[in-house]
Design a protein around this motif. Sequence first.
Motif: not given
Ligand SMILES: Nc1ncnc2c1ncn2[C@@H]1O[C@H](COP(=O)(O)OP(=O)(O)OP(=O)(O)O)[C@@H](O)[C@H]1O
Lengths: 288, 136
Positions: A215, B56, B84-85, B98-100, B105-108
């Motif tokens: 991403t 995060y 922070p969880g 996203t909060t950042g 899309l990273g997690l999903s």
């Molecule tokens: N290890 C973690 N600790 C705390 N919060 C997390 C952690 N991993 C993900 N999150 C939370 O979940 C949200 C979604 O994560 P996700 O990876 O899907 O998106 P992202 O990192 O914001 O953008 P990207 O698409 O670039 O990965 C993050 O914005 C964050 O708030």
Amino acid sequence: MALSSDEGGRFADLLMEHEDSIVSSWTAEVAALLRGRLSHAELQRQTAELQKGFQTALAGGAQELTDDSAAELRAQLAELSSTRARQGFTATETAVSVFALKEAVLKVLDAGDGTDADTLRAYVGLSAFVDRAGLFTFDSYARAREELIADQAEQLLELSTPVVKLWEGVVAVPLVGTLDSARAQVVMERLLQTLVDTGSPYAIIDITGVPAVDTQVAQHILKTVVAARLMGADCIISGIRPQIAQTIVALGIEFGDIATKASLADALRHVLRKTGDKVTQKPSRREG
Amino acid sequence: MTAGGAAERIAVTSDQDVVRVRQLVRTVAVAVKLSLVDQTKLVTAASELARNTLVYGGGGTVEVTRVENGRRAGIQIVFADQGPGIPDLDLALTDGYTTGGGLGLGLSGARRLVDEFAIDTAVGKGTTISVTKWCR
Ligand SMILES: Nc1ncnc2c1ncn2[C@@H]1O[C@H](COP(=O)(O)OP(=O)(O)OP(=O)(O)O)[C@@H](O)[C@H]1O
Ligand SMILES: [Mg+2]
């Protein structure tokens, strides 16, 4: 034990009086240490300059290397470290070439009319002064080395992101390796600058050399495309290999209405077709 | 599922470490003979999760282990941080959340790229994510 200004003055005189023999035995000493990796003429010039530097500092009453009268000497030492670092010598090799002055002075003293207690005491003081100077090169060597590495990293960064003019009105940037944030920034700036310089309406971003598109990479590419659009240029992404395509889809990344092509050649063909260039057409077969 | 080899561990505290995680996962993926597509998917998922651990979670560790389940070989990767969880897991796992300022899309996406995906998270305590990819 610090050097008194009297003792310093004495050595300044000694350095002046025996200039030639000190410079030549000092040079010989350093040449042996560096084993012929610097020409004799170059070494001779360096030691002669350093000898002047020490002499001026001592004659000016310097008792410590940090004294004002040693400012010029410190600059010389820093300069020496930075040239040696660039030439690939180690910090130790640099420092010992300064320490070698002690040997050279000792030789002159040995050849003199005997060494009394005063001379010995003065010599210990001088020796401490030279030690400081040697250690000083150590510190500036480390700094010079870091600057050198930073310079080279920057050059590599530039080298690894060439923006080429592929065709009249078409520029291309082949991305190779890991596209971290620092590189992505450089790529974006260079691409946009090249678009300005060449007035090209098309840019091809080729990702054949990128092992994985996550991403972060995708976001960098998307931002670059948007910025290029704001400048009136159209971007095409090429070099999307099958495994990357499948990963991008599973990840859920959408490139929207950005044109994507399997290869750089396909991308160029696409642009030329759009601009109506006839070059893509195969030469018509001759009638038999 | 049994561990088929010693785990390799990388402390993640900088971007450079995320690159090292990618390289390690790639090496192990090649060693267990994952297909090129699966290698790329796993490396990409690892890149996402390691970056989340860094960004995060405030840094943490990544552990890569070769595993075996009788018939098949695979790779298990565990990402752990004491950050922070994640307060609302369903929300965090929503595409585009996203909060950042990322794509969200990273997690999903990482979940779709692997065969097994498990999250253990507690607010104020940290997050541990375990993923596994099996050879076909
Ligand atoms: N290890 C973690 N600790 C705390 N919060 C997390 C952690 N991993 C993900 N999150 C939370 O979940 C949200 C979604 O994560 P996700 O990876 O899907 O998106 P992202 O990192 O914001 O953008 P990207 O698409 O670039 O990965 C993050 O914005 C964050 O708030
Ligand atoms: Mg993320």
